[in-house]
Scaffold this motif. Structure first.
Motif, PDB file in Angstrom:
ATOM      1  N   THR A   1      -7.467  10.317   4.805  1.00 55.49           N
ATOM      2  CA  THR A   1      -8.397  10.389   3.673  1.00 55.49           C
ATOM      3  C   THR A   1      -8.245   9.198   2.741  1.00 55.49           C
ATOM      4  O   THR A   1      -9.230   8.610   2.293  1.00 55.49           O
ATOM      5  N   ASN A   2      -6.986   8.836   2.425  1.00 57.22           N
ATOM      6  CA  ASN A   2      -6.749   7.827   1.381  1.00 57.22           C
ATOM      7  C   ASN A   2      -5.989   6.591   1.861  1.00 57.22           C
ATOM      8  O   ASN A   2      -6.383   5.471   1.578  1.00 57.22           O
ATOM      9  N   GLY A   3      -4.907   6.795   2.587  1.00 52.92           N
ATOM     10  CA  GLY A   3      -4.010   5.682   2.914  1.00 52.92           C
ATOM     11  C   GLY A   3      -4.625   4.593   3.769  1.00 52.92           C
ATOM     12  O   GLY A   3      -4.526   3.407   3.454  1.00 52.92           O
ATOM     13  N   THR A   4      -5.302   4.990   4.864  1.00 50.74           N
ATOM     14  CA  THR A   4      -5.864   3.952   5.740  1.00 50.74           C
ATOM     15  C   THR A   4      -7.062   3.266   5.079  1.00 50.74           C
ATOM     16  O   THR A   4      -7.352   2.106   5.350  1.00 50.74           O
TER      17      THR A   4
ATOM     18  N   GLY B   1      10.320   4.642  16.571  1.00 53.29           N
ATOM     19  CA  GLY B   1      10.174   3.717  17.696  1.00 53.29           C
ATOM     20  C   GLY B   1       8.763   3.467  18.175  1.00 53.29           C
ATOM     21  O   GLY B   1       8.545   2.882  19.242  1.00 53.29           O
ATOM     22  N   VAL B   2       7.749   3.893  17.401  1.00 56.60           N
ATOM     23  CA  VAL B   2       6.361   3.529  17.729  1.00 56.60           C
ATOM     24  C   VAL B   2       6.259   2.002  17.710  1.00 56.60           C
ATOM     25  O   VAL B   2       6.823   1.336  16.836  1.00 56.60           O
ATOM     26  N   SER B   3       5.567   1.404  18.683  1.00 57.13           N
ATOM     27  CA  SER B   3       5.545  -0.057  18.768  1.00 57.13           C
ATOM     28  C   SER B   3       4.542  -0.689  17.809  1.00 57.13           C
ATOM     29  O   SER B   3       4.763  -1.766  17.277  1.00 57.13           O
ATOM     30  N   ALA B   4       3.411  -0.006  17.578  1.00 54.65           N
ATOM     31  CA  ALA B   4       2.386  -0.506  16.650  1.00 54.65           C
ATOM     32  C   ALA B   4       1.530   0.664  16.209  1.00 54.65           C
ATOM     33  O   ALA B   4       1.443   1.681  16.902  1.00 54.65           O
ATOM     34  N   LEU B   5       0.917   0.498  15.048  1.00 53.94           N
ATOM     35  CA  LEU B   5       0.029   1.546  14.544  1.00 53.94           C
ATOM     36  C   LEU B   5      -1.238   0.875  14.032  1.00 53.94           C
ATOM     37  O   LEU B   5      -1.173  -0.078  13.256  1.00 53.94           O
ATOM     38  N   ILE B   6      -2.367   1.358  14.518  1.00 55.24           N
ATOM     39  CA  ILE B   6      -3.655   0.774  14.132  1.00 55.24           C
ATOM     40  C   ILE B   6      -4.296   1.677  13.080  1.00 55.24           C
ATOM     41  O   ILE B   6      -4.698   2.805  13.388  1.00 55.24           O
ATOM     42  N   PRO B   7      -4.381   1.204  11.828  1.00 53.07           N
ATOM     43  CA  PRO B   7      -5.006   2.030  10.798  1.00 53.07           C
ATOM     44  C   PRO B   7      -6.516   1.821  10.807  1.00 53.07           C
ATOM     45  O   PRO B   7      -6.991   0.685  10.807  1.00 53.07           O
ATOM     46  N   VAL B   8      -7.276   2.904  10.833  1.00 52.82           N
ATOM     47  CA  VAL B   8      -8.743   2.766  10.793  1.00 52.82           C
ATOM     48  C   VAL B   8      -9.288   3.642   9.670  1.00 52.82           C
ATOM     49  O   VAL B   8      -8.823   4.766   9.470  1.00 52.82           O
TER      50      VAL B   8
ATOM     51  N   VAL C   1       0.861  -1.191   0.000  1.00 54.52           N
ATOM     52  CA  VAL C   1       0.000   0.000   0.000  1.00 54.52           C
ATOM     53  C   VAL C   1       0.895   1.238   0.000  1.00 54.52           C
ATOM     54  O   VAL C   1       1.813   1.358   0.819  1.00 54.52           O
ATOM     55  N   ILE C   2       0.612   2.151  -0.942  1.00 52.10           N
ATOM     56  CA  ILE C   2       1.436   3.347  -1.132  1.00 52.10           C
ATOM     57  C   ILE C   2       0.567   4.600  -1.023  1.00 52.10           C
ATOM     58  O   ILE C   2      -0.444   4.718  -1.709  1.00 52.10           O
ATOM     59  N   ASP C   3       0.986   5.512  -0.152  1.00 54.61           N
ATOM     60  CA  ASP C   3       0.347   6.838  -0.074  1.00 54.61           C
ATOM     61  C   ASP C   3       1.455   7.823   0.290  1.00 54.61           C
ATOM     62  O   ASP C   3       1.634   8.189   1.451  1.00 54.61           O
TER      63      ASP C   3
END
Length: 240
Positions: A105-108, A46-53, A29-31
């Motif tokens: 707007t687009n990536g998640t 160093g963020v441990s996890a990222l939740i995309p919604v 996935v590219i944005d």
């Protein structure tokens, strides 16, 4: 033709994903401007996890649970959230080791559309070479899914997809058939010596420039600032 070669193809927008899905083991996935660049920046910091919604409603639910939440719509931070999708927002000391939520707007939206693929990874110009080296190692069929702008074609994501394609095809182990892929390759070859100049008149760059986000643009269009490769696992992005 050597039938043992793997395929790499380019899908211009999430709206066209239906035509490609289920044929590729890996979806990138590219944005570039700016969600996937910000995600790479977050993991580099160093963020441990990222939740995309995909929706603001879901973002608010996570915020109510105490999560740090970034939310962007049409290039701007959504009122009431901690930050938007500037890569610089994710370089702050207090985010290290944290699990962060992001809605854009687009990536998640593109990540959400691709979530059922075998493997979903995050691509940007900022992690280009590291990502390509990893993809080559996997030796699987790859689809570059451009997030575009509100389901429309955009230049910067397509150019990034073309850059990924060019590296994989140069190994001799990959091939591509789609006209979208050929177009992406030639756009990349036209732009590669001066991304900033080539994309000067692109719609999203103009949009961001009007919001005084020139530093973000420079960051996002500068290749190989990190070797992190975020991957989607059980609904969360983590570092490979």
């Amino acid at each position: 033709m050597d039938d043992t070669r793997k395929h790499i193809e380019v899908c211009f927008t999430p709206g066209e994903y239906e035509y490609f899905k289920d044929e590729y083991e890996i979806v990138v996935v590219i944005d570039v401007l700016r969600a996937t660049s910000a995600i790479c920046s977050a993991f580099n910091n160093g963020v441990s996890a990222l939740i995309p919604v995909p929706t603001i409603e879901e973002a608010r639910e996570y915020q109510a649970k105490g999560y740090l939440v970034g939310a962007e719509r049409k290039g701007q931070i959504v009122d009431g959230f901690d930050f938007g999708n500037s890569p610089y927002s994710y370089m702050k000391e207090e985010l290290k080791g944290q699990e962060v939520v992001l809605s854009t707007t687009n990536g998640t939206k593109a990540i959400n559309i691709a979530k059922d693929a075998d493997t979903v990874v995050i691509g940007a110009l900022s992690n280009l070479d590291a990502l390509c080296a990893w993809l080559i190692e996997q030796n699987k069929n790859v689809l570059c899914l451009c997030s575009g702008w509100q389901d429309k074609f955009n230049l910067e994501d397509t150019i990034c997809a073309g850059a990924i394609m060019e590296q994989l095809i140069a190994t001799g182990n990959y091939t591509s058939d789609e006209d979208s892929s050929i177009a992406a390759k030639y756009l990349y070859l036209s732009a590669k010596d001066n991304y900033m100049g080539y994309l000067k008149s692109s719609s999203h760059r103009r949009r961001l420039k009007n919001l005084n986000l020139n530093e973000d643009i420079k960051y996002c269009l500068t290749p190989n600032q990190t070797d992190v490769i975020p991957i989607l696992k059980n609904g969360k992005l983590v570092k490979i």
